[in-house]
Scaffold this active site. Structure first.
Site, PDB file in Angstrom:
ATOM      1  N   TYR A 110      65.891  49.025  45.560  1.00  0.00           N
ATOM      2  CA  TYR A 110      65.834  49.860  46.766  1.00  0.00           C
ATOM      3  C   TYR A 110      65.461  49.008  47.987  1.00  0.00           C
ATOM      4  O   TYR A 110      66.086  49.111  49.046  1.00  0.00           O
ATOM      5  CB  TYR A 110      64.813  50.978  46.531  1.00  0.00           C
ATOM      6  CG  TYR A 110      64.705  51.991  47.649  1.00  0.00           C
ATOM      7  CD1 TYR A 110      65.685  52.966  47.826  1.00  0.00           C
ATOM      8  CD2 TYR A 110      63.622  51.982  48.522  1.00  0.00           C
ATOM      9  CE1 TYR A 110      65.582  53.906  48.846  1.00  0.00           C
ATOM     10  CE2 TYR A 110      63.510  52.914  49.541  1.00  0.00           C
ATOM     11  CZ  TYR A 110      64.494  53.877  49.700  1.00  0.00           C
ATOM     12  OH  TYR A 110      64.388  54.810  50.711  1.00  0.00           O
ATOM     13  N   ALA A 153      73.875  64.868  53.894  1.00  0.00           N
ATOM     14  CA  ALA A 153      73.266  65.840  54.826  1.00  0.00           C
ATOM     15  C   ALA A 153      72.942  67.171  54.153  1.00  0.00           C
ATOM     16  O   ALA A 153      72.584  68.135  54.821  1.00  0.00           O
ATOM     17  CB  ALA A 153      74.202  66.064  56.012  1.00  0.00           C
ATOM     18  N   SER A 154      73.071  67.231  52.820  1.00  0.00           N
ATOM     19  CA  SER A 154      72.788  68.505  52.149  1.00  0.00           C
ATOM     20  C   SER A 154      71.296  68.783  52.048  1.00  0.00           C
ATOM     21  O   SER A 154      70.894  69.938  51.883  1.00  0.00           O
ATOM     22  CB  SER A 154      73.415  68.498  50.751  1.00  0.00           C
ATOM     23  OG  SER A 154      73.164  67.277  50.092  1.00  0.00           O
ATOM     24  N   ARG A 155      70.489  67.730  52.107  1.00  0.00           N
ATOM     25  CA  ARG A 155      69.044  67.928  51.895  1.00  0.00           C
ATOM     26  C   ARG A 155      68.248  66.981  52.784  1.00  0.00           C
ATOM     27  O   ARG A 155      68.808  66.096  53.427  1.00  0.00           O
ATOM     28  CB  ARG A 155      68.685  67.602  50.434  1.00  0.00           C
ATOM     29  CG  ARG A 155      69.316  68.527  49.445  1.00  0.00           C
ATOM     30  CD  ARG A 155      68.865  68.232  48.032  1.00  0.00           C
ATOM     31  NE  ARG A 155      69.674  67.209  47.369  1.00  0.00           N
ATOM     32  CZ  ARG A 155      69.175  66.127  46.774  1.00  0.00           C
ATOM     33  NH1 ARG A 155      67.879  65.915  46.752  1.00  0.00           N
ATOM     34  NH2 ARG A 155      69.977  65.255  46.196  1.00  0.00           N
ATOM     35  N   LYS A 195      67.794  48.221  51.283  1.00  0.00           N
ATOM     36  CA  LYS A 195      67.374  48.580  52.648  1.00  0.00           C
ATOM     37  C   LYS A 195      67.257  47.336  53.537  1.00  0.00           C
ATOM     38  O   LYS A 195      67.562  47.399  54.733  1.00  0.00           O
ATOM     39  CB  LYS A 195      66.046  49.351  52.605  1.00  0.00           C
ATOM     40  CG  LYS A 195      66.153  50.736  51.945  1.00  0.00           C
ATOM     41  CD  LYS A 195      67.170  51.624  52.643  1.00  0.00           C
ATOM     42  CE  LYS A 195      67.139  53.050  52.113  1.00  0.00           C
ATOM     43  NZ  LYS A 195      68.170  53.907  52.750  1.00  0.00           N
ATOM     44  N   VAL A 234      79.822  58.216  48.853  1.00  0.00           N
ATOM     45  CA  VAL A 234      79.869  57.138  49.847  1.00  0.00           C
ATOM     46  C   VAL A 234      80.139  55.766  49.227  1.00  0.00           C
ATOM     47  O   VAL A 234      80.579  54.847  49.918  1.00  0.00           O
ATOM     48  CB  VAL A 234      78.565  57.051  50.700  1.00  0.00           C
ATOM     49  CG1 VAL A 234      78.395  58.280  51.563  1.00  0.00           C
ATOM     50  CG2 VAL A 234      77.340  56.794  49.826  1.00  0.00           C
ATOM     51  N   ASN A 281      73.064  58.015  56.063  1.00  0.00           N
ATOM     52  CA  ASN A 281      71.777  58.493  55.561  1.00  0.00           C
ATOM     53  C   ASN A 281      71.745  58.617  54.040  1.00  0.00           C
ATOM     54  O   ASN A 281      70.675  58.550  53.445  1.00  0.00           O
ATOM     55  CB  ASN A 281      71.482  59.860  56.208  1.00  0.00           C
ATOM     56  CG  ASN A 281      70.362  60.591  55.507  1.00  0.00           C
ATOM     57  OD1 ASN A 281      69.187  60.317  55.733  1.00  0.00           O
ATOM     58  ND2 ASN A 281      70.712  61.526  54.617  1.00  0.00           N
TER      59      ASN A 281
HETATM   60  P1  NAP Z   1      67.025  63.220  49.384  1.00  0.00           P
HETATM   61  O1  NAP Z   1      66.232  64.402  49.825  1.00  0.00           O
HETATM   62  O2  NAP Z   1      66.915  62.744  47.990  1.00  0.00           O
HETATM   63  O3  NAP Z   1      68.580  63.512  49.723  1.00  0.00           O
HETATM   64  C1  NAP Z   1      69.545  62.546  49.423  1.00  0.00           C
HETATM   65  C2  NAP Z   1      70.859  62.948  50.057  1.00  0.00           C
HETATM   66  O4  NAP Z   1      71.831  61.910  49.799  1.00  0.00           O
HETATM   67  C3  NAP Z   1      71.446  64.223  49.475  1.00  0.00           C
HETATM   68  O5  NAP Z   1      72.087  64.924  50.517  1.00  0.00           O
HETATM   69  C4  NAP Z   1      72.474  63.716  48.445  1.00  0.00           C
HETATM   70  O6  NAP Z   1      73.535  64.645  48.199  1.00  0.00           O
HETATM   71  C5  NAP Z   1      72.985  62.493  49.188  1.00  0.00           C
HETATM   72  N1  NAP Z   1      73.623  61.493  48.320  1.00  0.00           N
HETATM   73  C6  NAP Z   1      73.087  60.806  47.300  1.00  0.00           C
HETATM   74  N2  NAP Z   1      74.000  59.973  46.752  1.00  0.00           N
HETATM   75  C7  NAP Z   1      75.151  60.139  47.468  1.00  0.00           C
HETATM   76  C8  NAP Z   1      76.454  59.585  47.383  1.00  0.00           C
HETATM   77  N3  NAP Z   1      76.784  58.654  46.466  1.00  0.00           N
HETATM   78  N4  NAP Z   1      77.396  60.018  48.274  1.00  0.00           N
HETATM   79  C9  NAP Z   1      77.095  60.969  49.205  1.00  0.00           C
HETATM   80  N5  NAP Z   1      75.872  61.521  49.324  1.00  0.00           N
HETATM   81  C10 NAP Z   1      74.915  61.116  48.463  1.00  0.00           C
HETATM   82  O7  NAP Z   1      66.721  61.934  50.278  1.00  0.00           O
HETATM   83  P2  NAP Z   1      65.873  61.778  51.647  1.00  0.00           P
HETATM   84  O8  NAP Z   1      64.458  61.561  51.272  1.00  0.00           O
HETATM   85  O9  NAP Z   1      66.246  62.817  52.618  1.00  0.00           O
HETATM   86  O10 NAP Z   1      66.420  60.347  52.116  1.00  0.00           O
HETATM   87  C11 NAP Z   1      67.481  60.211  53.040  1.00  0.00           C
HETATM   88  C12 NAP Z   1      67.581  58.743  53.450  1.00  0.00           C
HETATM   89  O11 NAP Z   1      66.345  58.317  54.003  1.00  0.00           O
HETATM   90  C13 NAP Z   1      67.874  57.801  52.280  1.00  0.00           C
HETATM   91  O12 NAP Z   1      68.725  56.759  52.698  1.00  0.00           O
HETATM   92  C14 NAP Z   1      66.508  57.252  51.936  1.00  0.00           C
HETATM   93  O13 NAP Z   1      66.573  56.010  51.299  1.00  0.00           O
HETATM   94  C15 NAP Z   1      65.881  57.172  53.311  1.00  0.00           C
HETATM   95  N6  NAP Z   1      64.418  57.154  53.327  1.00  0.00           N
HETATM   96  C16 NAP Z   1      63.712  58.185  52.789  1.00  0.00           C
HETATM   97  C17 NAP Z   1      62.319  58.122  52.827  1.00  0.00           C
HETATM   98  C18 NAP Z   1      61.456  59.225  52.275  1.00  0.00           C
HETATM   99  O14 NAP Z   1      60.223  59.043  52.241  1.00  0.00           O
HETATM  100  N7  NAP Z   1      61.985  60.353  51.869  1.00  0.00           N
HETATM  101  C19 NAP Z   1      61.678  57.015  53.371  1.00  0.00           C
HETATM  102  C20 NAP Z   1      62.436  55.980  53.913  1.00  0.00           C
HETATM  103  C21 NAP Z   1      63.810  56.066  53.884  1.00  0.00           C
HETATM  104  P3  NAP Z   1      73.409  65.815  47.065  1.00  0.00           P
HETATM  105  O15 NAP Z   1      72.448  66.831  47.615  1.00  0.00           O
HETATM  106  O16 NAP Z   1      74.788  66.334  46.929  1.00  0.00           O
HETATM  107  O17 NAP Z   1      72.867  65.148  45.852  1.00  0.00           O
END
Ligand code: NAP
Length: 243
Positions: free
Chosen positions: A151, A9-11, A155, A60, A86
């Protein structure tokens, strides 16, 4: 007070989910992997809604860290009402060159992570005879995507986990659903080369990427009382990319 744990949830999408659930009055546990500063920014946004929250670092994919974190939350707050799985990473690469160690990292965070957190919250949720688990999947679980085997497999696995856990936990009032976004403007998609970005956008009938808040709104609905009769479902939020 109702407690919601949002992993990653940080980003990005996780931050938007934390803020939307805060608006609905939940106390938010903001999980992150290492980015403490970004997690603190999410906390400030959560608090600006008038709700409360706290940051909590754990990986996680690490069994011991997940169970210690969940035990700590339950000891302090008496339970967990909502879990949003997430946290996610993507490592791309063509099949023939893809390293097994990268496969393990992608599956370890995206799929094993959701399994470990779901397992850890199951007991307190079953005891409370209530709970919401919402997994963040992806449109590519269904469509596939060249260069993203790990990936996509993670999913797609998450969708199976959603349906199995929904069946196991339903009799005690716990619902389990998956929200599958299309392309969302976050750090994860920012690194895409411009030509690939334009190619993707050309395939999206709505002609744009989603804002993280458009994903978070659906998660907040699934966490609300209005969604009490929905379980085992995958809700697509992809601008029409896959129909
Ligand atoms: P993001 O901006 O890259 O952020 C990823 C987040 O996950 C960050 O808060 C990160 O923490 C955390 N994280 C990564 N590895 C972790 C671990 N081992 N334990 C705990 N936290 C962890 O990603 P996003 O685009 O928001 O994506 C969020 C979700 O939506 C993901 O599951 C992704 O697959 C899915 N999704 C994204 C998209 C897209 O287009 N963006 C599309 C479909 C699905 P830190 O900040 O501490 O690194």
């Amino acid at each position: 007070m109702s407690v919601a744990l949002v992993t990653g949830a940080s980003r990005g999408i996780g931050r938007a989910i934390a803020v939307e659930l805060a608006k609905a009055g939940h106390h938010i546990i903001i999980n992150y992997a290492g980015n403490e500063e970004a997690a603190a920014e999410t906390l400030a946004e959560v608090q600006s809604t008038g709700s409360s929250g706290e940051t909590l670092r754990f990986d996680v994919g690490e069994d011991a860290e997940v169970s210690a974190a969940v035990k700590g939350i339950v000891a302090e707050h008496g339970g967990i009402d909502v879990l949003v799985n997430n946290a996610g990473i993507s490592i791309d690469g063509l099949l023939m060159r893809f390293k097994a160690v990268d496969w393990d990292r992608v599956l370890g965070t995206n799929l094993r992570g959701a399994f470990l957190t779901s397992k850890a919250v199951a007991r307190p949720m079953l005891k409370a005879r209530a709970g919401r688990i919402i997994n963040i999947g992806s449109v590519v679980a269904r469509s596939g995507s060249a260069g993203q085997a790990a990936y996509c497999a993670a999913k797609a696995g998450l969708e199976g986990l959603t349906r199995s856990n929904a069946q196991e936990l339903a009799s005690r009032g716990v619902t389990v659903n998956c929200v599958a976004p299309g392309f969302v403007a976050t750090d994860m998609t920012q690194g895409l080369p411009e030509d690939r970005r334009l190619e993707i956008l050309a395939q999206v009938p709505l002609g744009r990427m989603a804002s993280p808040y458009e994903i978070a709104a659906v998660v907040a609905f699934l966490a609300s009382d209005a969604a009490a009769y929905i379980t085992g479902q995958v809700i697509q939020v992809n601008g029409g990319l896959d129909m």
